[in-house]
Scaffold this active site. Structure first.
Site, mmCIF file in Angstrom:
data_model
loop_
_atom_site.group_PDB
_atom_site.id
_atom_site.type_symbol
_atom_site.label_atom_id
_atom_site.label_comp_id
_atom_site.label_asym_id
_atom_site.label_seq_id
_atom_site.Cartn_x
_atom_site.Cartn_y
_atom_site.Cartn_z
ATOM 1 N N ASP A 22 75.491 52.292 60.409
ATOM 2 C CA ASP A 22 74.854 51.525 59.342
ATOM 3 C C ASP A 22 75.364 52.056 57.999
ATOM 4 O OD1 ASP A 22 73.154 50.081 57.748
ATOM 5 O OD2 ASP A 22 71.412 51.373 58.129
ATOM 6 N N ASN A 24 74.138 50.512 54.902
ATOM 7 C CA ASN A 24 73.252 50.115 53.789
ATOM 8 C C ASN A 24 71.784 50.438 54.021
ATOM 9 O OD1 ASN A 24 72.674 48.261 55.710
ATOM 10 N ND2 ASN A 24 73.232 46.455 54.531
ATOM 11 N N ASP A 26 69.659 49.646 56.322
ATOM 12 C CA ASP A 26 68.695 48.702 56.911
ATOM 13 C C ASP A 26 68.452 48.974 58.400
ATOM 14 O OD1 ASP A 26 71.002 47.764 58.086
ATOM 15 O OD2 ASP A 26 70.854 45.726 57.289
ATOM 16 N N ASP A 30 76.854 47.947 60.774
ATOM 17 C CA ASP A 30 77.553 46.862 60.075
ATOM 18 C C ASP A 30 79.056 47.142 59.994
ATOM 19 O OD1 ASP A 30 77.698 48.776 57.965
ATOM 20 O OD2 ASP A 30 75.703 48.146 57.295
ATOM 21 N N ASP A 104 84.512 38.796 69.972
ATOM 22 C CA ASP A 104 83.838 38.283 71.163
ATOM 23 C C ASP A 104 83.741 36.768 71.016
ATOM 24 O OD1 ASP A 104 82.085 38.102 73.425
ATOM 25 O OD2 ASP A 104 81.435 40.153 73.001
ATOM 26 N N ASP A 206 83.277 35.673 76.591
ATOM 27 C CA ASP A 206 81.972 35.748 77.222
ATOM 28 C C ASP A 206 81.895 34.774 78.400
ATOM 29 O OD1 ASP A 206 79.248 36.932 76.727
ATOM 30 O OD2 ASP A 206 78.676 34.822 76.628
ATOM 31 N N GLU A 268 85.280 38.105 80.466
ATOM 32 C CA GLU A 268 84.120 38.584 81.214
ATOM 33 C C GLU A 268 83.978 37.640 82.392
ATOM 34 O OE1 GLU A 268 79.309 39.419 80.910
ATOM 35 O OE2 GLU A 268 80.166 37.614 80.070
ATOM 36 N N HIS A 336 77.394 46.713 77.295
ATOM 37 C CA HIS A 336 76.092 46.483 76.643
ATOM 38 C C HIS A 336 75.096 45.750 77.540
ATOM 39 C CE1 HIS A 336 78.336 42.839 76.399
ATOM 40 N NE2 HIS A 336 77.290 42.191 75.960
ATOM 41 N N ASP A 337 75.498 45.398 78.744
ATOM 42 C CA ASP A 337 74.606 44.669 79.648
ATOM 43 C C ASP A 337 74.078 45.523 80.798
ATOM 44 O OD1 ASP A 337 74.833 42.209 78.325
ATOM 45 O OD2 ASP A 337 76.695 41.734 79.385
HETATM 46 C C1 GLC Z 1 77.384 37.870 78.574
HETATM 47 C C2 GLC Z 1 77.116 38.956 77.570
HETATM 48 C C3 GLC Z 1 75.635 39.149 77.448
HETATM 49 C C4 GLC Z 1 75.027 37.870 76.981
HETATM 50 C C5 GLC Z 1 75.402 36.703 77.896
HETATM 51 C C6 GLC Z 1 75.097 35.389 77.260
HETATM 52 O O1 GLC Z 1 77.017 38.249 79.850
HETATM 53 O O2 GLC Z 1 77.795 40.118 77.904
HETATM 54 O O3 GLC Z 1 75.304 40.194 76.587
HETATM 55 O O4 GLC Z 1 73.643 37.990 76.915
HETATM 56 O O5 GLC Z 1 76.769 36.688 78.190
HETATM 57 O O6 GLC Z 1 75.974 35.132 76.209
#
Ligand code: GLC
Length: 547
Positions: A22, A24, A26, A30, A104, A206, A268, A336-337
């Site tokens: 971060d 700023n 918040d 960023d 992404d 994605d 993905e 991140h999933d």
């Molecule tokens: C992909 C992303 C995930 C997102 C999903 C819907 O699996 O990695 O984080 O929630 O698609 O876009």
């Protein structure tokens, strides 16, 4: 000739922008924050991590229902993250350091606040009505078919204003685009062009395999293997909405646009080797340059992957058997999933040790490795109090917040991440960059040594893969290329020590157990419990010299 493309020898690093740095106060990471940390990622010296490419999870304007995966404008930057000018500066600053930048790309759905959807839902005769998937209810008023949304519940939402259902494979605020409409395809191709022209090097795509569904939208069959406790959506097979053959036409269309600019994409996608090969464009290689193989994270259509040599061997063998010639695998250990590896494999308190071995596996394999921010310091899943949970998709306990907590730069109150209140709580304070930077035995130092070795020895980037005979709990393979001494990668997944016979005597280059590094080995090597090592052997592999 395939060969010279940058992504074939890159180590990539995924940044979850909300959680990296971060600037700023918040409490939300960023783009200026990311710029300030680029030297940590690669300043051209071995003091830095040494990564070659960054994948940024979405930075576009979004109502943030799915934290950016619900895009309301593909051609701008969310004010939480900065401005287009900041993005331009990030591109320039990355390129100045030889770092490539991937954005992404979310083609399957937009936000329900995207102007396209607002127009589409305004009336049945709206020009963009067909840009999304609208269907009549069944005679009894129920949804058009039985499909389930990935985040739970039916994949259809009834819109009272126009009396039809729309399809949403994820949240109801993420309506699916209709890639059978040429206007959608043209507009989404232009999104790629917009960013490629600005200097972006490529994209992570994605849920590529969901972009086109069966054109008749038939019911999905029930999943005979569903067990109570499994995610709800696995109650049914995804026969008609995932990896439909028409998806591969969309893939080729995207590739053609990438080729206009020399851009690349990593998809993905979900599948075993046989399914993954199609995303590469099969033998023609006219599909995506890379397709994620998630099987080091989760078994295909199954639970989290075990840390077990036999399992790892089966996955890597399956990929090397099935990918088309010239296609390069693409593995990750975290994202991140999914829960973080150091926590996933921590049932007996030895998760950090397994995580050390895992990174030598990932960076030792043939392929383009993707690291997830924080894995390089062994960040763990953070227990999030109920009242601070953010992720609406609760497909696992606490949703995906535990693996999305702020990067821990130091041991100060704001962890060097923010001067304000962080959007998610921090993990254990002792896991931080500052503490690990000067400790040669730290997770961070192990990552640095492995990454820079990989840069130094082309056999680790370009070498072929060959499985070696080994005791069952050891996964061992050889990387070899003409004119260079081969490297053996050995991973002992057992909590007992193991002995591995080597193709010749050699020297340990990098190891989970630092004291092994630099050691000369005879014709075999002793691997401590849960250890991994890279050993450069003296013998040239048979046949290679004659090439
Ligand atoms: C992909 C992303 C995930 C997102 C999903 C819907 O699996 O990695 O984080 O929630 O698609 O876009």
């Amino acid at each position: 000739m395939q060969g010279a493309e940058w992504w074939r020898e890159a180590v990539a690093y995924q940044i979850y922008p909300r959680s990296f740095q971060d600037s700023n106060g918040d409490g939300i990471g960023d783009i200026p924050g990311i710029i300030a940390r680029l030297d940590y990622l690669n300043d051209g010296t071995e003091r830095s991590l040494g990564i070659d490419a960054i994948w940024l999870s979405p930075t576009f304007p979004s109502p943030m229902k799915d934290f950016g995966y619900d895009v309301s404008d593909y051609l701008d930057v969310h004010p939480d993250f900065g401005t287009l000018a900041d993005m331009d500066r990030l591109i320039a600053e990355c390129h100045g350091r030889g770092i490539r930048l991937l954005l992404d790309y979310v083609p399957n759905h937009t936000s329900d606040m995207h102007p396209w959807f607002i127009e589409s839902r305004s009336s049945r005769t709206a020009p963009k009505r067909d840009w999304y998937v609208w269907r009549d209810a069944k005679p009894d008023g129920s949804p058009p078919n039985n499909w389930l949304a990935v985040f739970g519940g039916p994949a259809w939402e009834f819109d009272t204003a126009t009396g039809q259902y729309y399809l949403h494979s994820f949240l109801k605020e993420q309506p699916d685009l209709n890639w059978r409409n040429p206007g959608v395809v043209a507009a989404m191709h232009d999104v790629l062009r917009f960013w490629l022209a600005r200097g972006i090097d490529g994209f992570r795509i994605d849920v590529m395999g969901m972009v086109l569904k069966h054109p008749d939208y038939p019911d999905n069959p029930p999943n005979p293997n569903w067990r109570s406790g499994d995610e709800d959506r696995f109650r049914q097979l995804t026969t008609n909405n995932v990896n439909h053959p028409d998806v591969f036409d969309a893939v080729r269309g995207i590739r053609a646009v990438l080729d206009e600019f020399g851009g690349m994409a990593v998809g993905e996608v979900f599948g075993n080797g046989e399914q993954l090969r199609r995303f590469y464009g099969s033998d023609a290689l006219d599909g995506l340059q890379l397709a994620f193989d998630f099987r080091l994270i989760r078994e295909h259509e199954g639970p989290y992957a075990p840390w077990d040599a036999d399992y790892l061997r089966r996955v890597v063998e399956d990929s090397s058997r099935n990918l088309p010639a010239g296609a390069q695998p693409c593995y990750a250990l975290d994202n991140h999933d999914r829960f973080r590896l150091a926590s996933r494999l921590n049932h007996d308190g030895l998760g950090q040790q397994r995580a050390r071995a895992a990174v030598l596996l990932l960076l030792g394999l043939r392929g383009t490795p993707f690291l997830y921010y924080g894995a390089e310091i062994g960040m763990v899943d953070v227990d999030i109090p109920e009242d601070r949970l953010q992720d609406p998709a609760r497909f696992h306990y606490q949703g995906r917040d535990p693996e999305r907590t702020p990067m821990q730069w130091d041991a100060s109150a704001g962890r060097g991440f923010t001067t304000g209140e962080p959007w998610l709580p921090y993990g254990p304070i002792e896991i931080n960059v500052e503490a690990q930077r000067s400790d040669p035995d730290s997770m961070l130092s192990l990552h640095r040594r492995a990454i820079w070795r990989r840069k130094e020895l082309s056999v680790l980037r370009w070498g072929s893969y060959r499985l070696l005979d080994s005791p069952a709990p050891v996964f061992a393979f050889e990387r070899a290329t003409a004119g260079e001494r081969p490297v053996v990668v050995a991973v002992n997944t057992s909590t007992a020590p193991m002995t591995l016979e080597l193709p010749g005597s050699g020297t340990v280059l990098v190891a989970t157990h630092m004291e092994m590094e630099g050691r000369r080995t005879g014709g075999s090597i002793e691997l401590p419990p849960l250890a991994a090592a890279w050993v450069q052997v003296e013998t040239l592999p048979s046949g290679i010299l004659r090439q």
